[in-house]
Design an enzyme around this catalytic site. Structure first.
Site, PDB file in Angstrom:
ATOM      1  N   CYS A   1      13.854  11.050   6.342  1.00 21.17           N
ATOM      2  CA  CYS A   1      13.799  10.653   7.762  1.00 21.17           C
ATOM      3  C   CYS A   1      15.340  10.842   8.382  1.00 21.17           C
ATOM      4  O   CYS A   1      15.509  11.200   9.789  1.00 21.17           O
ATOM      5  CB  CYS A   1      13.292   9.372   8.077  1.00 21.17           C
ATOM      6  SG  CYS A   1      14.330   8.489   6.767  1.00 21.17           S
TER       7      CYS A   1
ATOM      8  N   GLU B   1       9.868  16.761  14.914  1.00 21.59           N
ATOM      9  CA  GLU B   1      10.351  16.996  13.505  1.00 21.59           C
ATOM     10  C   GLU B   1       9.282  17.847  12.722  1.00 21.59           C
ATOM     11  O   GLU B   1       8.208  17.899  12.757  1.00 21.59           O
ATOM     12  CB  GLU B   1       9.979  15.483  13.166  1.00 21.59           C
ATOM     13  CG  GLU B   1      10.347  14.993  11.655  1.00 21.59           C
ATOM     14  CD  GLU B   1      10.018  13.651  11.438  1.00 21.59           C
ATOM     15  OE1 GLU B   1       8.946  13.207  11.684  1.00 21.59           O
ATOM     16  OE2 GLU B   1      10.982  13.075  10.610  1.00 21.59           O
TER      17      GLU B   1
ATOM     18  N   GLU C   1       9.455   1.834  10.990  1.00 23.88           N
ATOM     19  CA  GLU C   1      10.356   2.835  10.902  1.00 23.88           C
ATOM     20  C   GLU C   1       9.815   4.326  10.810  1.00 23.88           C
ATOM     21  O   GLU C   1       8.825   4.469   9.851  1.00 23.88           O
ATOM     22  CB  GLU C   1      11.172   2.838   9.667  1.00 23.88           C
ATOM     23  CG  GLU C   1      12.154   1.578   9.802  1.00 23.88           C
ATOM     24  CD  GLU C   1      13.415   1.627  10.865  1.00 23.88           C
ATOM     25  OE1 GLU C   1      13.507   2.800  11.277  1.00 23.88           O
ATOM     26  OE2 GLU C   1      13.782   0.745  11.233  1.00 23.88           O
TER      27      GLU C   1
ATOM     28  N   LYS D   1       0.746  -1.316  -0.122  1.00 25.21           N
ATOM     29  CA  LYS D   1      -0.224  -0.130  -0.023  1.00 25.21           C
ATOM     30  C   LYS D   1       1.131   1.153   0.128  1.00 25.21           C
ATOM     31  O   LYS D   1       1.596   1.563   0.882  1.00 25.21           O
ATOM     32  CB  LYS D   1      -0.844  -0.162   1.056  1.00 25.21           C
ATOM     33  CG  LYS D   1      -1.595   1.003   2.011  1.00 25.21           C
ATOM     34  CD  LYS D   1      -1.973   2.094   1.058  1.00 25.21           C
ATOM     35  CE  LYS D   1      -2.153   3.455   1.928  1.00 25.21           C
ATOM     36  NZ  LYS D   1      -1.826   4.794   1.108  1.00 25.21           N
TER      37      LYS D   1
HETATM   38  P1  NAP Z   1       2.274   8.962   7.421  1.00 25.13           P
HETATM   39  O1  NAP Z   1       1.237   9.826   7.156  1.00 25.13           O
HETATM   40  O2  NAP Z   1       2.205   7.905   8.467  1.00 25.13           O
HETATM   41  O3  NAP Z   1       2.146   7.719   5.875  1.00 25.13           O
HETATM   42  C1  NAP Z   1       2.784   6.526   5.603  1.00 25.13           C
HETATM   43  C2  NAP Z   1       2.122   5.746   5.125  1.00 25.13           C
HETATM   44  O4  NAP Z   1       1.153   5.342   5.914  1.00 25.13           O
HETATM   45  C3  NAP Z   1       1.485   5.992   3.878  1.00 25.13           C
HETATM   46  O5  NAP Z   1       1.148   4.885   2.723  1.00 25.13           O
HETATM   47  C4  NAP Z   1      -0.114   6.393   4.276  1.00 25.13           C
HETATM   48  O6  NAP Z   1      -1.093   6.304   3.339  1.00 25.13           O
HETATM   49  C5  NAP Z   1      -0.258   5.171   5.484  1.00 25.13           C
HETATM   50  N1  NAP Z   1      -0.981   5.407   6.379  1.00 25.13           N
HETATM   51  C6  NAP Z   1      -1.933   6.746   6.601  1.00 25.13           C
HETATM   52  N2  NAP Z   1      -2.690   6.719   7.593  1.00 25.13           N
HETATM   53  C7  NAP Z   1      -2.717   5.031   8.068  1.00 25.13           C
HETATM   54  C8  NAP Z   1      -3.453   4.336   9.107  1.00 25.13           C
HETATM   55  N3  NAP Z   1      -4.542   4.714   9.601  1.00 25.13           N
HETATM   56  N4  NAP Z   1      -3.226   3.077   8.839  1.00 25.13           N
HETATM   57  C9  NAP Z   1      -2.170   2.486   8.320  1.00 25.13           C
HETATM   58  N5  NAP Z   1      -1.402   3.383   7.164  1.00 25.13           N
HETATM   59  C10 NAP Z   1      -1.689   4.502   7.250  1.00 25.13           C
HETATM   60  O7  NAP Z   1       3.615   9.369   6.895  1.00 25.13           O
HETATM   61  P2  NAP Z   1       4.277  10.386   5.812  1.00 25.13           P
HETATM   62  O8  NAP Z   1       3.887  11.529   6.123  1.00 25.13           O
HETATM   63  O9  NAP Z   1       3.738   9.373   4.395  1.00 25.13           O
HETATM   64  O10 NAP Z   1       5.722  10.266   5.940  1.00 25.13           O
HETATM   65  C11 NAP Z   1       6.373  11.157   6.617  1.00 25.13           C
HETATM   66  C12 NAP Z   1       7.188  10.370   8.082  1.00 25.13           C
HETATM   67  O11 NAP Z   1       7.496   9.302   7.567  1.00 25.13           O
HETATM   68  C13 NAP Z   1       8.042  11.260   8.592  1.00 25.13           C
HETATM   69  O12 NAP Z   1       7.625  11.296  10.159  1.00 25.13           O
HETATM   70  C14 NAP Z   1       9.349  10.620   8.290  1.00 25.13           C
HETATM   71  O13 NAP Z   1      10.256  10.864   9.374  1.00 25.13           O
HETATM   72  C15 NAP Z   1       8.992   9.309   8.165  1.00 25.13           C
HETATM   73  N6  NAP Z   1       9.897   8.309   7.527  1.00 25.13           N
HETATM   74  C16 NAP Z   1      10.747   7.467   8.272  1.00 25.13           C
HETATM   75  C17 NAP Z   1      11.659   6.901   7.589  1.00 25.13           C
HETATM   76  C18 NAP Z   1      12.395   5.791   8.451  1.00 25.13           C
HETATM   77  O14 NAP Z   1      13.082   4.760   7.866  1.00 25.13           O
HETATM   78  N7  NAP Z   1      12.618   5.920   9.863  1.00 25.13           N
HETATM   79  C19 NAP Z   1      11.666   6.885   6.505  1.00 25.13           C
HETATM   80  C20 NAP Z   1      10.899   7.745   5.568  1.00 25.13           C
HETATM   81  C21 NAP Z   1      10.020   8.227   6.146  1.00 25.13           C
HETATM   82  P3  NAP Z   1      -1.768   7.738   2.832  1.00 25.13           P
HETATM   83  O15 NAP Z   1      -0.763   8.212   2.238  1.00 25.13           O
HETATM   84  O16 NAP Z   1      -2.846   7.205   1.982  1.00 25.13           O
HETATM   85  O17 NAP Z   1      -2.066   8.699   3.901  1.00 25.13           O
END
Ligand code: NAP
Length: 480
Positions: free
Chosen positions: A281, A382, A247, A172
């Site tokens: 990240c 962040e 992560e 997904k």
């Molecule tokens: P996010 O909003 O948590 O979204 C990540 C994924 O989760 C997307 O595919 C999103 O789908 C999905 N999602 C949203 N709500 C969900 C739910 N209730 N249940 C299951 N899945 C759900 O994060 P983001 O804004 O895309 O990414 C930014 C964050 O990722 C930052 O905090 C960054 O630090 C972190 N990150 C961490 C790493 C690491 O390796 N530690 C690497 C990259 C990014 P939708 O897009 O459809 O909402």
């Protein structure tokens, strides 16, 4: 007329209502229409993966690996086009996008070759004529949920080890950048990976995430994204004892000591804080600088940051692209306003870029705040944008104390010419990824990747460690 990219379930391209994927550098451009999967689609996809599991898990590892090599070759053939797709959907500059596509290809080749190894254990028994060994077995259907900021590398570094270990998957992707993950799935289809082994369902994270975590046949989830979603998933997955790997966010420090190579320290901090629009990240969001060079360092970082060229990442000479979408732009501007209130005016940047082509995208000036204190919001939360907080520290010990004084522990860097300080940092820093005299961002795929504290949960990704999440040991004692 925009192209429609359908979901991929049980080897079929599946239609449905669509949502738009727009270019964040030019919102007039629709990159593509994606089928908005439903909870029922997710259930069907998990069931298809479950049905495909027995045959795929019994396919010899080298044969699974050979298919991953084919996927890599297909991606390689489409290298330029996929990199352009990435810049158009995520906004990062074309050279950055090319680097990421190359990495995804390398990841498929790296894990493809693991198919011929799948290392187990063989040790001598204490007992006479007993042969004892442990073999790796796949775990079953794995759900992969990926974020938007590395739209091909992260899907690749989850998918490739999952498949080579013999699991079947449902991926997904993030809704703002689903195309690159779709390109991998297209390559899996072209490579001849059997139906049901790889399934792709785009659409709302809340709807599909809830359906995935409840789906009957699911055995594990690998998630990269925000802490809030990760925590929710962890709670839900634990109720069913699903294996889970998370992560999540970071607030990564770079410690700058007075004995550093000054010019390269400035370059490393600006690179790690600003490139990819700060949307890594592992980006540096706190520079913690020893008092003796603090003023000189702040001036040099500001001078270098002012030279960065912001614009559409498809154009040559652009350093920084747009924020990925309107929400992330709003978040950046909100944190900049908080910074102005708590820390005073930024030394450069601090505004949305407007006028001309900027009006069509989500552009913000690279922004540097100095004299940020530990209690300030910019030192704790962040932003995920091109916003750097510079903090003053008395000495090395003070740098380390400040660096560790956060709930996160993803990446951290030190700039120093002292071997002793570098090793003190290596052993004392609470983070999963460390760099010395390099930017805090910019990791390779051959070693474990992941953080500690609130940034991560579960086994690490990438390198040999990835195999531990995607497989289980079966231990055998045999008397002959
Ligand atoms: P996010 O909003 O948590 O979204 C990540 C994924 O989760 C997307 O595919 C999103 O789908 C999905 N999602 C949203 N709500 C969900 C739910 N209730 N249940 C299951 N899945 C759900 O994060 P983001 O804004 O895309 O990414 C930014 C964050 O990722 C930052 O905090 C960054 O630090 C972190 N990150 C961490 C790493 C690491 O390796 N530690 C690497 C990259 C990014 P939708 O897009 O459809 O909402």
């Amino acid at each position: 007329m925009s192209e429609t990219f359908r979901n991929y379930i049980n080897g079929e391209w599946v239609d449905g209502p669509t949502f738009e994927n727009r270019n964040p550098a030019n919102t007039d451009e629709v990159v593509g229409l994606f089928v908005k999967g439903s909870a029922a689609d997710m259930e069907t996809a998990v069931a298809a993966a479950e049905a495909a599991f027995p045959a795929w898990s019994n396919t010899p590892g080298p044969a699974r690996g050979a298919l991953l090599f084919k996927v890599a070759d297909i991606l390689d053939r489409k290298f330029e086009a996929i990199a352009a797709d990435m810049t158009r959907e995520e906004g990062k500059t074309l050279p950055e996008a090319k680097g990421e596509v190359r990495r995804a290809i390398n990841i498929f080749r790296y894990f493809g070759s693991e198919g011929s190894r799948l290392p187990g254990h063989l040790v001598p028994s204490e007992r006479d004529r007993v042969h004892m060994f442990a073999i790796r077995k796949p775990i079953g259907v794995v759900g992969l949920i990926t974020p938007w900021n590395f739209p091909i590398a992260i899907p690749a570094w989850k998918l490739a080890p999952a498949l080579v270990c013999g699991n079947t998957v449902v991926i997904k992707p993030a809704s703002v950048s689903p195309l690159c993950a779709w390109r991998i799935v297209e390559a899996c289809h072209e490579a001849g990976i059997p139906k049901g082994v790889v399934n792709f369902v785009a659409g709302s994270g809340a709807t599909l995430g809830a359906a995935m975590v409840q789906a009957k046949g699911l055995k594990a989830i690998s998630f990269t994204g925000s802490c809030a979603v990760g925590e929710w998933l962890h709670t839900e997955a634990s109720k069913r004892r699903l294996r889970i790997q998370l992560e999540m966010g970071g607030k990564n420090p770079t410690i700058v000591l007075a004995d550093c190579d000054f010019a390269s320290a400035v370059e490393n901090v600006v690179n790690a804080a600003m490139f990819s629009t700060g949307q890594k990240c592992t980006a540096t969001s706190r520079a913690i600088v020893e008092d003796a060079i603090y003023d000189k360092f702040v001036a040099a970082v500001v001078e270098r940051t002012k030279k960065l060229k912001v614009g559409n990442g498809m154009e040559a000479g652009i350093d920084i692209g747009p924020a990925v979408d309107a929400d992330q732009l709003k978040t950046n501007l909100r944190y900049i306003e908080i910074g102005k209130k708590e820390c005073g005016a930024p030394l450069c940047g601090g505004n949305q870029l407007t006028g001309g082509a900027f009006d069509k995208g989500y552009f913000v000036e690279p922004t540097v705040f100095a004299d940020v204190k530990e209690e300030h919001t910019l030192a704790q939360e962040e932003v995920f944008g091109p916003v750097l907080a510079i903090m003053r520290a008395k000495d090395f010990a003070d740098c380390m104390r400040i660096a560790n004084n956060i709930p996160f522990g993803l990446s951290a860097s030190i700039q120093t010419s002292s071997l002793s300080r570098a090793f003190d940092f290596i052993y004392g820093m609470e983070a999963g990824l460390l760099t010395v005299n390099l930017p805090s961002a910019g990791v390779e795929y051959q070693l474990p990747f992941g953080g500690t504290k609130d940034s991560s949960f579960g086994p690490k990704e990438q390198g040999p460690a990835a195999m531990d999440f995607y497989s289980d040991f079966k231990t055998i004692y045999l008397k002959y």
